[in-house]
Scaffold this active site. Sequence first.
Site, PDB file in Angstrom:
ATOM      1  N   HIS A 192      18.785 126.576   5.458  1.00 38.26           N
ATOM      2  CA  HIS A 192      19.421 126.632   4.477  1.00 38.26           C
ATOM      3  C   HIS A 192      18.456 126.938   3.206  1.00 38.26           C
ATOM      4  CE1 HIS A 192      22.079 126.581   0.987  1.00 38.26           C
ATOM      5  NE2 HIS A 192      21.850 125.517   0.744  1.00 38.26           N
TER       6      HIS A 192
ATOM      7  N   ASN B 142      19.418 130.184  -4.426  1.00 31.58           N
ATOM      8  CA  ASN B 142      20.387 129.514  -3.158  1.00 31.58           C
ATOM      9  C   ASN B 142      21.679 130.381  -3.361  1.00 31.58           C
ATOM     10  OD1 ASN B 142      22.046 128.087  -1.987  1.00 31.58           O
ATOM     11  ND2 ASN B 142      21.600 126.070  -2.964  1.00 31.58           N
TER      12      ASN B 142
ATOM     13  N   CYS C  29      27.552 124.663   1.911  1.00 32.93           N
ATOM     14  CA  CYS C  29      26.528 125.713   2.333  1.00 32.93           C
ATOM     15  C   CYS C  29      26.432 125.778   3.859  1.00 32.93           C
ATOM     16  CB  CYS C  29      25.245 125.185   1.424  1.00 32.93           C
ATOM     17  SG  CYS C  29      25.131 125.596  -0.015  1.00 32.93           S
TER      18      CYS C  29
END
Lengths: 314, 314
Positions: free
Chosen positions: B243, B273, B110
């Site tokens: 994030h 996400n 990520c």
Amino acid sequence: MYINLASHYIPSNIIPNSYFFDKNGMDDETIVRKSGIKNRRRTSANENVNTMAISAIENGLNNLPYNITEVDLIIGATYSPYDTVGTLAHVVQQKYGISGAIVFSVSSACSSFVNAIEIAEGYFAMGKAKKALIVTSEHNWAYLNESDPISAHLWGDGASAVFLSSQRVTDKDHEVLGVNTEGHATIGRGPNGVCLKPFDGGISMPDGRDVFYNAIKYMSEKTESILEKSGCKLADLNYLIPHQANMRIINKVAETLNFPIEKVVINMIEFGNTGSASSSIGYSQVFGSMQKGELAVVTVFGGGYSSGAMLVRV
Amino acid sequence: MYINLASHYIPSNIIPNSYFFDKNGMDDETIVRKSGIKNRRRTSANENVNTMAISAIENGLNNLPYNITEVDLIIGATYSPYDTVGTLAHVVQQKYGISGAIVFSVSSACSSFVNAIEIAEGYFAMGKAKKALIVTSEHNWAYLNESDPISAHLWGDGASAVFLSSQRVTDKDHEVLGVNTEGHATIGRGPNGVCLKPFDGGISMPDGRDVFYNAIKYMSEKTESILEKSGCKLADLNYLIPHQANMRIINKVAETLNFPIEKVVINMIEFGNTGSASSSIGYSQVFGSMQKGELAVVTVFGGGYSSGAMLVRV
């Protein structure tokens, strides 16, 4: 930029051409005629790109002229990942406790080793890293379809580890005189020439002829241009280390360049096509025996398409 | 280094929390309480990371202040690839006929968006590129197990496109005042905290607590250090773009920094996400509305583990 060490790992499990006759109908004579490959290696049950990368490091670690924890940049290269999140580069960082390093993995198919070298060059240029470790590792057997008559018999598993530094460390270091890479997705079959779709069929090579033609063209051209840019002559080149996909491609590259085949490093006859690891394994095979002043070119072509070349001098 | 444009794409197919009750036993109230997520988007049948990357580019292309063929470096970022050989970066090169560019894809889970920015910085530093295109794209639905009660409901699909240049192109450009990345495989669960094993179970998050703790710690620390290194103050920061994994993590980062939650860009409540694309989608969401002199920090934490931060000023 200097290369301090290159090492590699090849699984011990030898798969001869005869293995495939029952699987995809290809016999030994046909495989040898079409590709030159006689054997390839295959991982055992507990191996994958991560374990092979570590095995490649282990095979060289005693010869590394500094502590591996001095590495501040770890780049993994693979198109056949075990884990795309915790990548081979991260597993290497964990294994050797290399805290504080910059860590990521790349793919530009079979060219990735040279891409990783060029990316490391960028980190050295910025002063954000001083010592880099590049691990290339391919687990083709995890993604191949044994019944595919076009390419199942071409692939092999293997890995390499290459340590670089921004400054010279020992007089055995290889100096990188030049490195360049290029994407070629706009030519021929481009991204569709070679594929590895993890959830849509694994490895395939729908049009080998297009790959064949472009691999010869670009591995030859990139070799000539990297030599020219660095003011070196082909006649002075001691080793040519091409991507190891097909003996006919390698022969044609040597023929196109008018370069003696005896000076071409070849491992695909016994190892198969080990993807992005193939050229770095070839480099590792001659790394220790190269003499002061000798020159070597690594030249690659891969899916995407993609190409690149690196020129080193001891 | 300047950012000329940021754009993004989110699939239209909305999947509400209620979808999961029959799949993994998680109800809406529990998902909201544990993660803050209410909805997530899912690709349609013909979409994947490649098509989403192109859709993200298309959504911004009219605002690009130069022809896309001027790009000479294309970096793809994904941990959920459609094809690991002909990667999203190669497909983008083909789609827009960007011949001669340097092309490859990266994964540091990520965090990959910020890794890609830093890699581009290296190419600019070497003078090997002048204009870069970074596409981040995640197709989590391709790899998730809907019956997984731990993480199936957390993920969403999405993509972004960010154009960078070594020199200023327009007075609307965002200047990158600093960027840094770090691998953290040596802490906590490291490479085993979040996994995507294409041939061994897909996406999983075996220990959310370890991820939770370290995400807060490192996204906070990286925000402070990138500001300090660039001589900027948190009080002057207009946008914090973390994030987008979990609302509790984001709240804790804001609390740790004592930074007003109103200035934090949040898209995960509606998008889930979206992996390496999540922070770049958030950046894209505010890119056009940022005013001259305003500051934004992108701060990321991901599997591997990995972290990074980027500070920009209009």
